[in-house]
Scaffold this motif. Structure first.
Motif, short mmCIF file in Angstrom:
data_model
loop_
_atom_site.label_atom_id
_atom_site.label_comp_id
_atom_site.label_asym_id
_atom_site.label_seq_id
_atom_site.Cartn_x
_atom_site.Cartn_y
_atom_site.Cartn_z
N GLU A 193 -16.09 17.53 -19.02
CA GLU A 193 -16.22 16.07 -18.97
C GLU A 193 -14.98 15.49 -18.29
N ILE A 194 -15.21 14.70 -17.25
CA ILE A 194 -14.12 13.96 -16.58
C ILE A 194 -13.94 12.66 -17.34
N THR A 195 -12.82 12.51 -18.01
CA THR A 195 -12.63 11.33 -18.86
C THR A 195 -11.93 10.18 -18.14
N SER A 196 -11.19 10.46 -17.08
CA SER A 196 -10.53 9.37 -16.35
C SER A 196 -10.16 9.82 -14.94
N LEU A 197 -10.09 8.83 -14.06
CA LEU A 197 -9.67 9.02 -12.67
C LEU A 197 -8.60 7.98 -12.39
N TYR A 198 -7.50 8.43 -11.78
CA TYR A 198 -6.41 7.47 -11.52
C TYR A 198 -5.57 7.92 -10.33
N TRP A 199 -4.78 6.97 -9.84
CA TRP A 199 -3.77 7.28 -8.84
C TRP A 199 -2.47 7.65 -9.55
N ALA B 255 -14.14 4.23 -14.17
CA ALA B 255 -14.95 4.76 -15.27
C ALA B 255 -16.32 5.23 -14.75
N GLU B 256 -16.91 4.45 -13.84
CA GLU B 256 -18.20 4.83 -13.27
C GLU B 256 -18.06 6.10 -12.43
N TYR B 257 -16.97 6.20 -11.68
CA TYR B 257 -16.76 7.39 -10.85
C TYR B 257 -16.55 8.62 -11.72
N ALA B 258 -15.82 8.47 -12.83
CA ALA B 258 -15.59 9.59 -13.74
C ALA B 258 -16.91 10.09 -14.32
N LEU B 259 -17.78 9.14 -14.66
CA LEU B 259 -19.09 9.53 -15.20
C LEU B 259 -19.91 10.29 -14.16
N GLY B 260 -19.87 9.81 -12.90
CA GLY B 260 -20.59 10.51 -11.83
C GLY B 260 -20.03 11.89 -11.57
N LYS C 95 0.86 -1.18 0.00
CA LYS C 95 0.00 0.00 0.00
C LYS C 95 0.90 1.23 0.00
N VAL C 96 0.84 2.01 -1.07
CA VAL C 96 1.80 3.10 -1.25
C VAL C 96 1.08 4.44 -1.34
N PRO C 97 1.75 5.53 -0.95
CA PRO C 97 1.14 6.86 -1.08
C PRO C 97 0.86 7.19 -2.55
N ALA C 98 -0.27 7.83 -2.78
CA ALA C 98 -0.66 8.17 -4.15
C ALA C 98 -1.52 9.43 -4.16
N ALA C 99 -1.38 10.20 -5.23
CA ALA C 99 -2.24 11.38 -5.43
C ALA C 99 -3.40 11.00 -6.34
N LEU C 100 -4.55 11.58 -6.08
CA LEU C 100 -5.72 11.38 -6.95
C LEU C 100 -5.72 12.44 -8.04
N GLU C 101 -5.83 12.00 -9.28
CA GLU C 101 -5.84 12.93 -10.41
C GLU C 101 -6.94 12.56 -11.38
N VAL C 102 -7.44 13.58 -12.09
CA VAL C 102 -8.44 13.36 -13.13
C VAL C 102 -7.96 14.03 -14.42
N GLU C 103 -8.42 13.48 -15.53
CA GLU C 103 -8.21 14.12 -16.83
C GLU C 103 -9.52 14.74 -17.27
N THR D 202 -18.58 13.77 -13.80
CA THR D 202 -19.00 14.60 -14.93
C THR D 202 -20.41 15.13 -14.72
N ARG D 203 -21.31 14.26 -14.27
CA ARG D 203 -22.69 14.69 -14.01
C ARG D 203 -22.71 15.76 -12.92
N GLN D 204 -21.87 15.59 -11.90
CA GLN D 204 -21.82 16.58 -10.82
C GLN D 204 -21.35 17.93 -11.33
N GLN D 205 -20.33 17.90 -12.23
CA GLN D 205 -19.84 19.15 -12.81
C GLN D 205 -20.94 19.84 -13.61
N GLN D 206 -21.68 19.07 -14.39
CA GLN D 206 -22.73 19.66 -15.22
C GLN D 206 -23.88 20.19 -14.37
N GLU D 207 -24.20 19.51 -13.25
CA GLU D 207 -25.23 20.01 -12.36
C GLU D 207 -24.81 21.31 -11.68
#
Length: 254
Positions: free
Chosen positions: A153-159, A134-139, A63-71, A141-146
């Motif tokens: 559009e959030i196209t990807s979420l990754y560490w 992929a499901e989280y990125a879609l959610g 288990k290693v330290p990681a930053a959360l990033e989106v494209e 995106t919907r939050q951003q649009q709301e």
């Protein structure tokens, strides 16, 4: 002339001490040499080679330290802007992701060969996608649009993981193998050609984090207790009977 057992131990020792050698090959040598007599050792080596299933608890070193990033892609009228990267906090994740435990610590479940390949093709950072990303990125995106960002559009979420952190996982596994070899050698008296099961078990215990001096102390205490128990089973003295055998006259059998 060295026997095949000693040669196997020497080959394993060379493999784990050579940082340029594949760790996957060293783990296979560990299995093929027959040192993984215990189910725990065999299961550990196989999981390090094949990877840990999602249902398995990971060792802490994986288990290693990681930053959360989106494209982010901006779908503007007449123009599409792609490739924007943004670091986010755990609070910006969908609730379902937070409830699943996704945060700023990445589980490294891949087998060592795959980890070695990821390191080889990476420059400074290694990107891994959380399960369900992929499901989280879609959610998101919907939050951003709301929230009024209809073109976002959030196209990807990754560490995003620093390469040395992933290299540290391999180094930890190599160190554990090195410790095992060192403990087997320390347990074998001069002239012995093949480690026995007790010596392998001693090395397995050391791999789990209990040093040799601690085990020796435990054995000494066990021998002392056994000796005391043997003394206690000898003839009883002519002194008063033990308290547990004293009975009042009223409780004595007729």
């Amino acid at each position: 002339m060295a026997t095949s057992d000693v040669r196997g131990l020497e080959q394993l020792e060379r493999a784990v001490l050579d940082d340029t050698a594949s760790l996957a090959s060293a783990l296979r040598q560990f299995l093929m040499a027959g040192y993984a007599h215990h189910e725990e050792l065999r299961a550990w080596a196989l999981k390090e080679l094949e990877g840990y299933p999602a249902a398995d608890e990971l060792p802490s070193y994986r288990k290693v330290p990681a930053a959360l990033e989106v494209e982010i892609t901006l779908n503007l009228p007449g123009q599409i802007i792609q490739g924007n990267t943004r670091r986010i906090s755990v609070a910006q994740l969908p609730r379902s992701a937070r409830e699943r435990g996704i945060g700023e610590s990445a589980p490294i479940r891949q087998g060592v060969r795959e980890i070695e390949a990821l390191i080889a093709i990476s420059d400074r950072m290694i990107h891994l996608s959380p399960p369900g990303s992929a499901e989280y990125a879609l959610g998101m995106t919907r939050q951003q649009q709301e929230n009024g960002h209809e073109f976002t559009e959030i196209t990807s979420l990754y560490w995003a993981i620093a390469k040395p952190s992933v290299e540290g996982v391999l180094d930890h596994i190599r160190t554990r193998l090195t410790q095992f070899v060192a403990e087997v050698r320390a347990a074998m008296p001069a002239g012995q050609q093949k480690p026995d099961l007790n010596q392998i078990d001693s090395a397995r215990t050391a791999r789990e984090g209990r040093p040799r001096w601690h085990r020796e102390r435990q054995r000494q205490r066990t021998r002392a207790r056994d000796s005391a128990a043997l003394v206690g089973t000898g003839p009883r003295s002519s002194g008063p009977p033990s308290r547990q055998w004293l009975r009042s006259p009223a409780s004595s059998p007729p």
